[in-house]
Write an enzyme that holds these catalytic residues in place. Structure first.
Site, PDB file in Angstrom:
ATOM      1  N   LYS A 152      -3.997 -11.057 -29.345  1.00 14.19           N
ATOM      2  CA  LYS A 152      -5.083 -11.511 -28.308  1.00 14.19           C
ATOM      3  C   LYS A 152      -6.416 -12.023 -29.191  1.00 14.19           C
ATOM      4  O   LYS A 152      -6.654 -13.013 -28.773  1.00 14.19           O
ATOM      5  CB  LYS A 152      -5.411 -10.242 -27.567  1.00 14.19           C
ATOM      6  CG  LYS A 152      -6.653 -10.636 -26.837  1.00 14.19           C
ATOM      7  CD  LYS A 152      -7.008  -9.295 -25.989  1.00 14.19           C
ATOM      8  CE  LYS A 152      -7.653  -8.264 -26.604  1.00 14.19           C
ATOM      9  NZ  LYS A 152      -9.343  -8.238 -26.915  1.00 14.19           N
ATOM     10  N   ASN A 153      -6.603 -11.208 -30.235  1.00 13.04           N
ATOM     11  CA  ASN A 153      -7.970 -11.475 -30.445  1.00 13.04           C
ATOM     12  C   ASN A 153      -7.945 -12.781 -31.461  1.00 13.04           C
ATOM     13  O   ASN A 153      -9.085 -13.236 -32.167  1.00 13.04           O
ATOM     14  CB  ASN A 153      -8.519 -10.385 -31.160  1.00 13.04           C
ATOM     15  CG  ASN A 153      -9.148  -9.011 -30.393  1.00 13.04           C
ATOM     16  OD1 ASN A 153      -9.376  -9.648 -29.205  1.00 13.04           O
ATOM     17  ND2 ASN A 153      -9.555  -7.806 -30.771  1.00 13.04           N
ATOM     18  N   CYS A 199     -21.555  -4.110 -23.611  1.00 10.32           N
ATOM     19  CA  CYS A 199     -20.450  -3.934 -23.103  1.00 10.32           C
ATOM     20  C   CYS A 199     -20.192  -2.363 -22.971  1.00 10.32           C
ATOM     21  O   CYS A 199     -20.896  -1.573 -23.868  1.00 10.32           O
ATOM     22  CB  CYS A 199     -19.323  -4.725 -23.340  1.00 10.32           C
ATOM     23  SG  CYS A 199     -18.685  -4.182 -24.926  1.00 10.32           S
ATOM     24  N   LEU A 258     -26.298 -12.205 -35.659  1.00  6.42           N
ATOM     25  CA  LEU A 258     -25.675 -12.828 -36.840  1.00  6.42           C
ATOM     26  C   LEU A 258     -24.928 -14.235 -36.533  1.00  6.42           C
ATOM     27  O   LEU A 258     -24.987 -15.292 -37.579  1.00  6.42           O
ATOM     28  CB  LEU A 258     -24.633 -11.967 -37.430  1.00  6.42           C
ATOM     29  CG  LEU A 258     -24.864 -10.939 -38.282  1.00  6.42           C
ATOM     30  CD1 LEU A 258     -26.218  -9.984 -37.948  1.00  6.42           C
ATOM     31  CD2 LEU A 258     -24.001  -9.933 -38.778  1.00  6.42           C
ATOM     32  N   ASP A 280     -10.264  -0.552 -33.205  1.00 10.04           N
ATOM     33  CA  ASP A 280      -9.267  -0.982 -32.066  1.00 10.04           C
ATOM     34  C   ASP A 280      -7.980   0.221 -31.956  1.00 10.04           C
ATOM     35  O   ASP A 280      -7.399  -0.089 -30.966  1.00 10.04           O
ATOM     36  CB  ASP A 280      -8.906  -2.109 -32.233  1.00 10.04           C
ATOM     37  CG  ASP A 280     -10.311  -3.330 -31.649  1.00 10.04           C
ATOM     38  OD1 ASP A 280     -10.929  -2.705 -31.213  1.00 10.04           O
ATOM     39  OD2 ASP A 280      -9.753  -4.465 -32.134  1.00 10.04           O
ATOM     40  N   ARG A 339     -23.617  -4.563 -28.819  1.00  9.00           N
ATOM     41  CA  ARG A 339     -22.800  -5.929 -29.283  1.00  9.00           C
ATOM     42  C   ARG A 339     -23.644  -7.075 -29.294  1.00  9.00           C
ATOM     43  O   ARG A 339     -23.605  -8.077 -28.554  1.00  9.00           O
ATOM     44  CB  ARG A 339     -21.739  -5.867 -28.452  1.00  9.00           C
ATOM     45  CG  ARG A 339     -20.877  -4.889 -28.646  1.00  9.00           C
ATOM     46  CD  ARG A 339     -19.313  -4.947 -28.057  1.00  9.00           C
ATOM     47  NE  ARG A 339     -18.333  -5.811 -28.754  1.00  9.00           N
ATOM     48  CZ  ARG A 339     -17.190  -6.089 -28.288  1.00  9.00           C
ATOM     49  NH1 ARG A 339     -16.720  -5.899 -27.294  1.00  9.00           N
ATOM     50  NH2 ARG A 339     -16.631  -6.973 -29.183  1.00  9.00           N
ATOM     51  N   ARG A 348      -5.517  -6.891 -19.874  1.00  8.25           N
ATOM     52  CA  ARG A 348      -6.410  -7.653 -20.549  1.00  8.25           C
ATOM     53  C   ARG A 348      -5.954  -7.890 -21.900  1.00  8.25           C
ATOM     54  O   ARG A 348      -5.931  -9.013 -22.628  1.00  8.25           O
ATOM     55  CB  ARG A 348      -7.953  -7.109 -20.906  1.00  8.25           C
ATOM     56  CG  ARG A 348      -8.836  -7.429 -19.662  1.00  8.25           C
ATOM     57  CD  ARG A 348      -9.999  -6.928 -19.680  1.00  8.25           C
ATOM     58  NE  ARG A 348     -10.611  -7.808 -20.737  1.00  8.25           N
ATOM     59  CZ  ARG A 348     -11.900  -7.793 -20.957  1.00  8.25           C
ATOM     60  NH1 ARG A 348     -12.836  -6.856 -20.457  1.00  8.25           N
ATOM     61  NH2 ARG A 348     -12.488  -8.727 -22.006  1.00  8.25           N
TER      62      ARG A 348
HETATM   63  C1  EPZ Z   1     -14.200  -8.133 -32.494  1.00  9.58           C
HETATM   64  O1  EPZ Z   1     -15.327  -7.792 -31.975  1.00  9.58           O
HETATM   65  C2  EPZ Z   1     -12.733  -7.787 -31.696  1.00  9.58           C
HETATM   66  N1  EPZ Z   1     -12.930  -8.593 -30.532  1.00  9.58           N
HETATM   67  C3  EPZ Z   1     -12.975  -6.207 -31.479  1.00  9.58           C
HETATM   68  O2  EPZ Z   1     -11.870  -5.916 -30.559  1.00  9.58           O
HETATM   69  C4  EPZ Z   1     -12.944  -5.277 -32.525  1.00  9.58           C
HETATM   70  O3  EPZ Z   1     -13.035  -4.068 -32.230  1.00  9.58           O
HETATM   71  C5  EPZ Z   1     -14.177  -5.884 -33.585  1.00  9.58           C
HETATM   72  O4  EPZ Z   1     -13.952  -7.392 -33.901  1.00  9.58           O
HETATM   73  C6  EPZ Z   1     -14.168  -5.324 -34.964  1.00  9.58           C
HETATM   74  O5  EPZ Z   1     -12.938  -5.319 -35.342  1.00  9.58           O
HETATM   75  C7  EPZ Z   1     -12.437  -9.867 -30.615  1.00  9.58           C
HETATM   76  O6  EPZ Z   1     -11.997 -10.241 -31.718  1.00  9.58           O
HETATM   77  C8  EPZ Z   1     -12.501 -10.599 -29.454  1.00  9.58           C
HETATM   78  P1  EPZ Z   1     -18.231  -7.688 -34.797  1.00  9.58           P
HETATM   79  P2  EPZ Z   1     -16.634  -8.548 -32.431  1.00  9.58           P
HETATM   80  O7  EPZ Z   1     -18.777  -8.792 -34.935  1.00  9.58           O
HETATM   81  O8  EPZ Z   1     -16.322  -9.805 -33.244  1.00  9.58           O
HETATM   82  C9  EPZ Z   1     -22.374  -5.571 -34.776  1.00  9.58           C
HETATM   83  C10 EPZ Z   1     -10.753  -5.135 -28.307  1.00  9.58           C
HETATM   84  O9  EPZ Z   1     -10.443  -4.177 -27.931  1.00  9.58           O
HETATM   85  N2  EPZ Z   1     -22.755  -7.135 -34.523  1.00  9.58           N
HETATM   86  O10 EPZ Z   1     -17.160  -7.452 -36.061  1.00  9.58           O
HETATM   87  O11 EPZ Z   1     -17.623  -8.719 -31.455  1.00  9.58           O
HETATM   88  C11 EPZ Z   1     -21.454  -5.312 -33.340  1.00  9.58           C
HETATM   89  O12 EPZ Z   1     -22.267  -4.789 -32.335  1.00  9.58           O
HETATM   90  C12 EPZ Z   1     -12.278  -5.673 -29.000  1.00  9.58           C
HETATM   91  O13 EPZ Z   1      -9.954  -6.273 -28.649  1.00  9.58           O
HETATM   92  C13 EPZ Z   1     -24.209  -7.589 -34.648  1.00  9.58           C
HETATM   93  O14 EPZ Z   1     -25.186  -6.216 -34.592  1.00  9.58           O
HETATM   94  O15 EPZ Z   1     -17.086  -7.298 -33.485  1.00  9.58           O
HETATM   95  C14 EPZ Z   1     -20.725  -4.049 -33.959  1.00  9.58           C
HETATM   96  O16 EPZ Z   1     -21.408  -3.041 -34.045  1.00  9.58           O
HETATM   97  C15 EPZ Z   1     -13.241  -4.557 -28.766  1.00  9.58           C
HETATM   98  N3  EPZ Z   1     -24.472  -8.566 -34.379  1.00  9.58           N
HETATM   99  C16 EPZ Z   1     -20.352  -4.715 -35.392  1.00  9.58           C
HETATM  100  O17 EPZ Z   1     -21.357  -5.670 -35.803  1.00  9.58           O
HETATM  101  C17 EPZ Z   1     -23.752  -9.658 -34.678  1.00  9.58           C
HETATM  102  O18 EPZ Z   1     -24.050 -10.847 -34.339  1.00  9.58           O
HETATM  103  C18 EPZ Z   1     -18.788  -5.360 -35.594  1.00  9.58           C
HETATM  104  O19 EPZ Z   1     -18.798  -6.388 -34.817  1.00  9.58           O
HETATM  105  C19 EPZ Z   1     -22.448  -9.354 -34.319  1.00  9.58           C
HETATM  106  C20 EPZ Z   1     -21.949  -7.846 -34.416  1.00  9.58           C
END
Ligand code: EPZ
Length: 421
Positions: free
Chosen positions: A22-23, A118, A127, A308, A123, A400
């Protein structure tokens, strides 16, 4: 609203085919916006989220040929007819935010709603936005919308992420493919989905090197062309079924699972006493009778233990012999499954981003519900191991991200059914 009912105690035996990720699918779909030529995607998972992304892309002008139930989708963005992703769409699924970069790169401007927080945490997307600013875009936030413009095109930039972000790495990579000059992404995420997106973009004619490593280099090209790409297997789905087999007992072959993509999980399963055997074309997971040992988990970016799979592994540890400590380092609010698991008899104490699970001898089925996808499936896993019936409400979370969940588990002997209404 549909529910899933499970009568626990039946071991799992057989083969579970692993679907496309999915991701990864969500991001390679967004890549279609970068070219006026067709992008043919194979191994596409039929999920509420990927169908939702297809609808959003259609509203932007992408023709989507993806018959119901089919695993091949053809996307073509011959012309972009809208550059706006409204709140109602982005609110429902955060990954839709990822159309911003491709629109900016292809047509020079986009207006995309801020995704907001969420269930699992705040989130932010700071960045992502800083990366686009470094590439020369003007970014304004107005009434909850990001208005981005780079009317003379994006230019390559040297970007160091302060911490690892999957979404920001992917988003910057998408946009940089059409920027002028070289973009360097430092402290980049290394998840298999990053490599898959780079493979897809390179098949379209992009010049990306280093995906899967800490530094990714992208040499911008004038345009991208037609490509055919097979979406990588879903490591989180594979890991989830590995944990399900460990919880229920039995012997399951995860067809299409790649051991290297779930190595951190497989190591924990072995430490707990599960028999793990990577074989040609998949991974075999077997567990004989007897309790598993408690092991600790720290979630980390790839190649560490994935956030995850944290909820699913916690469901497994509720029945282990001993105390296991979980440290959630990626999202600040990702233990909502803990109180629901406790309804089945689990003993879990949560303090901030740490949870302590004291294994119990047995769980007893109960009605439960969860507020996100991975938490929901952790309750299914607990239900497989519990005595009596567990009914998981709010099944739309499962739909989902898990393709034919009850079929895949039912075919291996689980007593599981969907109840409508
Ligand atoms: C992806 O989310 C996945 N979603 C998530 O899967 C997964 O848990 C996550 O990566 C970590 O592996 C999709 O790919 C659609 P991050 P993403 O940016 O990209 C913070 C599922 O269940 N952050 O690596 O949103 C953020 O809040 C989902 O399938 C900032 O502060 O994750 C988090 O604490 C849930 N500023 C950390 O970084 C930013 O601009 C890592 O988030 C971006 C992120």
């Amino acid at each position: 609203m549909d529910r899933i009912a499970i009568v626990g105690g039946a071991p799992l035996n057989g083969v579970i085919p692993i679907s496309g990720a999915k991701n990864s699918a969500l991001k390679v779909m967004a890549a279609a916006l970068l070219s006026d030529q067709p992008l043919i995607l194979e191994n596409m998972p039929n999920l509420a989220d990927t169908r939702f992304m297809a609808d959003l892309l259609s509203s932007l002008g992408v023709s989507v040929d993806w018959p119901a139930g089919d695993s091949t989708a053809t996307l073509r963005a011959r012309e972009i007819v809208s550059t706006i992703a409204p709140y109602d769409l982005v609110r429902k699924m955060r990954a839709t935010f990822n159309v911003l970069g491709p629109l900016l790169a292809r047509v020079g401007h986009a207006t995309v709603s801020l995704p907001g927080g969420c269930a699992i945490g705040a989130r932010p997307v700071d960045l992502h936005l800083k990366a686009f600013e470094a590439m020369g875009a003007d970014i304004h936030i107005d009434s909850g919308y990001v208005k981005a413009a780079a009317l003379r095109g994006l230019k390559g930039a040297d970007i160091t992420f302060p911490f690892v972000s999957v979404g920001a790495t992917e988003h910057a990579m998408l946009a940089a493919t059409l920027a002028k000059g070289r973009t360097v992404l430092r402290n980049a995420a290394r998840e298999p989905e990053i490599v898959d997106l780079a493979d897809c973009l390179n098949a379209m004619g992009a010049q990306i090197a280093g995906a899967g490593e800490e530094v990714i280099e992208i040499d911008g090209v004038e345009s991208l062309s037609s490509a055919r790409h097979r979406v990588v297997g879903d490591r989180i789905e594979a890991g989830t079924y590995a944990i399900a087999a460990a919880a229920a007992g039995g012997d399951v072959f995860l067809k299409g699972a790649q051991a290297a993509h779930i190595a951190a999980l497989l190591q924990k399963l072995e430490q707990a006493g599960v028999d793990v055997r990577p074989q040609g074309g998949g991974v075999r997971i077997a567990r004989a009778n007897g309790r598993l040992r408690a092991v600790d988990v720290n979630t980390e970016p790839f190649p560490g233990f994935p956030t995850d799979l944290q909820a699913q592994f916690m469901a497994l540890m509720t029945l282990a012999d001993g105390v296991s400590t979980f440290k959630e380092n990626i999202f600040e609010n990702r233990f909502m499954h803990a109180p629901e698991l406790s309804r089945l008899g689990a003993s879990i104490a949560v303090h901030g981003n740490e949870a302590q699970v004291t294994g119990v001898e047995r769980l007893l089925g109960a009605p439960v519900m969860a507020t996100d996808l991975r938490a929901s499936v952790s309750l299914v896993i607990a239900g497989l191991a519990a005595e009596g019936e567990t009914e998981v409400n709010r099944v739309y979370h499962l739909d989902r991200g898990f393709e034919r969940l009850e079929r895949k588990l039912g075919d291996c002997g689980a007593r599981i059914e969907r109840r409508q209404g």
